[in-house]
Scaffold this active site. Structure first.
Site, PDB file in Angstrom:
ATOM      1  N   ASP A  77       1.020  -1.314  -0.041  1.00 50.96           N
ATOM      2  CA  ASP A  77      -0.075  -0.059   0.046  1.00 50.96           C
ATOM      3  C   ASP A  77       0.907   1.512   0.003  1.00 50.96           C
ATOM      4  O   ASP A  77       2.025   1.237   0.408  1.00 50.96           O
ATOM      5  CB  ASP A  77      -0.819   0.001   1.236  1.00 50.96           C
ATOM      6  CG  ASP A  77      -2.139  -0.791   1.040  1.00 50.96           C
ATOM      7  OD1 ASP A  77      -2.382  -1.547   0.261  1.00 50.96           O
ATOM      8  OD2 ASP A  77      -2.952  -0.887   1.945  1.00 50.96           O
ATOM      9  N   HIS A 231       3.793  -2.445   3.287  1.00 57.22           N
ATOM     10  CA  HIS A 231       3.882  -1.194   2.695  1.00 57.22           C
ATOM     11  C   HIS A 231       5.020  -1.005   2.013  1.00 57.22           C
ATOM     12  O   HIS A 231       6.233  -1.374   2.321  1.00 57.22           O
ATOM     13  CB  HIS A 231       3.606  -0.050   3.933  1.00 57.22           C
ATOM     14  CG  HIS A 231       2.393  -0.388   4.443  1.00 57.22           C
ATOM     15  ND1 HIS A 231       1.915  -1.136   5.464  1.00 57.22           N
ATOM     16  CD2 HIS A 231       1.032   0.792   4.404  1.00 57.22           C
ATOM     17  CE1 HIS A 231       0.754  -0.852   5.934  1.00 57.22           C
ATOM     18  NE2 HIS A 231       0.138   0.142   5.119  1.00 57.22           N
TER      19      HIS A 231
END
Length: 708
Positions: A77, A231
């Site tokens: 993300d 991430h």
């Protein structure tokens, strides 16, 4: 075009900053995060035992699906990040693994080459909105806008669109509540599949690479695969990269496949599609504009750093060298070799100066130094010459000529002058009784070819006059002290200056090659080897423009004329001797501090406005007041040196906000005029006669000491 181009430049600059702020989530950003709520409206098949891939397209029963057994879909993300995303991609490539990247539009538009690499290496792209807001706070239109802008960035970056979507701040299916579930339904109606996760590594906590790797481990005996949340942006992701180096080989050895979402779901086609036609062009135009704004703003930041250094360097030099000048010239034993007592000629070029010429001449007649006064009437149509002749004063002569301009009038006056020292002043200026005497004393040194006096604003009662008064005392006279020490005085002011006649003759007299004949002649004298100095006690009171239009005209001519003079004398840079010294010391200083620095100075105000609007507001205000404080110190010191009251400095903050911006635009217009080859004519200012003889009348009035 000279008026339109500055406006277009400012508008383009504003647009670039707005786009930059938009692409950095500084505009339209919403950082609120909604806390958890009840979930009674979330379908049980989603909340209780649903998988991470949720399909509510078509309006039917929601499907909460798992990925296939022995498949792990790594998802990343918040990227792409220019530092960490390439390292993540390198690890995936090393172990021949595929993943899904849920990217934001802001990052995709700024780093399109990374999106292109993801697609090229077989990874899948998903939407993570454009600005990363909590969509449960947003309207339906804002939700659709966030996704469409995200798609626009993908189209421009890699020529693709996608059906995959992950809401910001989401975790697993069981975390949906009555606030977040309507978002899933809304995006489903728009044709998107929502992807959350089974395993949240919480790598943003930076628990260590080992801990992150341990959290990726699948549950023993699981009948399905897993979607893992990681991430590749938002901070230091070195632990995530290191964890991949452990997870990928170990789980591959245990029989797991690392696939993107489409592959892990068993789909035969990717959930991202190629974009063509006008949608592709729009995306490319958008990403191109963002890239341009990044380049422009990066350049502006560099320019801001440069102007910051220049501004503080100039302030430091002005304070230090002004102190050196004052300390040197105010010593009891300071002198110029001999006292100058011989008569001098004062030239007053006048064109339609009927309003104030009598005050000017009477102030000269009151001089305590022997002088002859020559008023050169440059074809006036208002009876200027008649007024002077009617006064019938001794040692005052009038020379009439057809209108030919100020340089021609001065040269005519030089030809009629009887004495070797020539003082030049404007027809709207008033001298104090000791002005001429103080002005000519430096000629006791045979090396001195010209002397700059201390010009002051007489009509300072109005705000625009007060601003110019501050500028004259701080910007002009403090500068002249600095330039005197550096021996590169750029300008003898037309209002109060003195010249050795032999020096003028050697350089050919006053030239009409430029609109700043005073700057031109000063540079010519430097190149001829003469010293040009500053006489702070030689005060002259001049009438400054009283309207914005008049001020604009005057400063436009000054700025453009200064550029002309610099260009005219450019060869001094490569010459030897005195000319070379001025060319390699004086010209760079003048160019840097009088042309380049003022041109870059608006960046301070541009970023000030940007910081006030988009933050950090408190730091921006503090920085602005810091710069203002430095300016106030310089101004206060300049006023102290000139023995002026500090009261006008009350107008300094407003001067920085309004007056300085006008000067920026004037300089920008001068640049454009020069670059486009435009020509500017001398423009006569309308006089109001607000200066009278020092013995009486309006401003200024002098006491017996001769001081205002």
């Amino acid at each position: 075009m000279r008026y339109l181009l500055p406006l277009l430049v400012l508008l383009a600059l504003f647009a670039m900053l707005m786009l930059r702020g938009y692409a950095h989530s500084e505009i339209l950003a919403d950082h609120r995060i909604r806390p958890g709520d009840v979930f009674d409206r979330v379908p049980a098949q989603v909340h209780d035992n649903g998988g991470p891939v949720i399909d509510v397209r078509g309006g039917g029963e929601p499907k909460a699906l798992y990925v296939r057994k022995n498949h792990i879909s790594l998802t990343f993300d918040d990227g792409p990040d220019p530092v960490w995303t390439p390292k993540v991609l390198d690890q995936l490539k090393k172990y021949k693994a595929h993943a899904t990247f849920f990217v934001t539009g802001t990052m995709a538009s700024r780093y399109p080459e990374l999106i292109e690499r993801m697609v090229r290496e077989g990874h899948e792209i998903g939407l993570h909105t454009f600005n990363h807001p909590d969509l449960s706070y947003q309207s339906a239109d804002r939700v659709e806008w966030e996704l469409s802008q995200n798609q626009l960035a993908l189209a421009g970056a890699a020529g693709v669109n996608t059906t995959l979507f992950r809401p910001p701040y989401s975790t697993s299916s069981e975390a949906f509540d009555n606030n977040s579930w309507p978002v899933v339904e809304a995006v489903g109606k728009l044709g998107y599949i929502t992807v959350v996760n089974d395993i949240d590594t919480r790598d943003w906590e930076r628990p260590g690479a080992e801990a992150i790797a341990d959290r990726v481990a699948p549950k023993p005996g699981a009948k399905h695969g897993f979607v893992v949340l990681m991430h590749d942006s938002g901070g230091d992701r070195s632990q995530t990269v290191d964890a991949l180096g452990k997870v990928l080989p170990e789980l591959t050895a245990k029989g797991y496949s690392f696939s993107n979402i489409s592959q892990a779901m068993g789909g035969k086609q990717s959930l991202q599609t190629e974009v063509t036609g006008i949608d592709l062009w729009k995306g490319q135009a958008f990403v191109g504009a963002v890239q341009l704004s990044e380049t422009v703003t990066d350049g502006l930041v560099v320019g801001l750093a440069v102007i910051g250094v220049l501004v503080f360097a100039r302030f430091g030099l002005m304070l230090l060298l002004s102190w050196v000048h004052a300390r040197r010239t105010r010593r009891p034993d300071f002198g110029w070799g001999r006292q100058v007592t011989e008569p001098v000629t004062v030239l007053v070029p006048a064109y339609n100066e009927a309003v104030g010429i009598e005050s000017t001449v009477r102030s000269l007649v009151a001089s305590d130094h022997p002088i002859e006064i020559i008023v050169i009437d440059d074809g006036s149509s208002d009876g200027t010459a008649d007024i002077v002749e009617a006064m019938g004063l001794p040692n005052v002569r009038v020379v009439r000529q057809e209108n030919a301009g100020k340089p021609a009038a001065l040269n005519n006056g030089i030809r009629h002058a009887r004495y070797n020292i020539v003082v030049m002043m404007d027809g709207d200026t008033v001298f104090e009784p000791d002005t001429v005497r103080e002005l000519v004393q430096p000629f006791g040194d045979d090396r001195v070819g010209a002397v700059a006096g201390n010009a002051k604003v007489g009509n300072r009662n109005k705000l625009i006059g007060a601003w110019q008064h501050i500028e004259y005392v701080m910007g002009f006279n403090l500068d002249r002290r600095m330039y005197d020490v550096l021996r590169c005085m750029p300008t003898i002011p037309g209002a109060v200056g003195a010249f050795r006649r032999t020096a003028l003759n050697r350089v050919g007299g006053m030239s009409d090659d430029t609109l700043a004949e005073d700057t031109d002649i000063t540079m010519a004298l430097h190149r001829d080897g003469w010293r040009v100095v500053y006489a702070e006690k030689a005060r002259a009171w001049t009438e400054a423009p009283e309207s914005v239009q008049q001020l604009w005209s005057q400063r436009y001519r000054w700025s453009y004329g200064t550029m002309q003079a610099i260009w005219k004398h450019r060869r001094a840079v490569i010459e030897g001797g005195a000319s070379g010294r001025f060319g390699r010391v004086g010209l760079p200083f003048v160019s840097l501090f009088m042309v380049v620095a003022p041109l870059l100075a608006p960046l301070i105000d541009v970023f000030l406005v940007y910081g006030l609007v988009f933050g950090p507001t408190a730091k921006t205000i503090a920085a602005w007041f810091g710069v203002l404080a430095v300016q106030f110190v310089c101004a206060a010191y300049a006023f102290r040196l000139d023995r002026e009251k500090w009261t006008p400095l009350i107008a300094l903050p407003l001067q920085q906000i309004l007056y300085r911006q006008l000067m920026y635009v004037v300089l920008l217009q001068s640049w454009i005029t020069a670059l486009t080859g435009g020509r500017l004519r001398w423009q006569k200012l309308r006089r109001t006669g607000s200066l009278n003889h020092p013995d009486g009348g309006s401003v200024p009035q002098f006491a017996a000491t001769g001081r205002p």
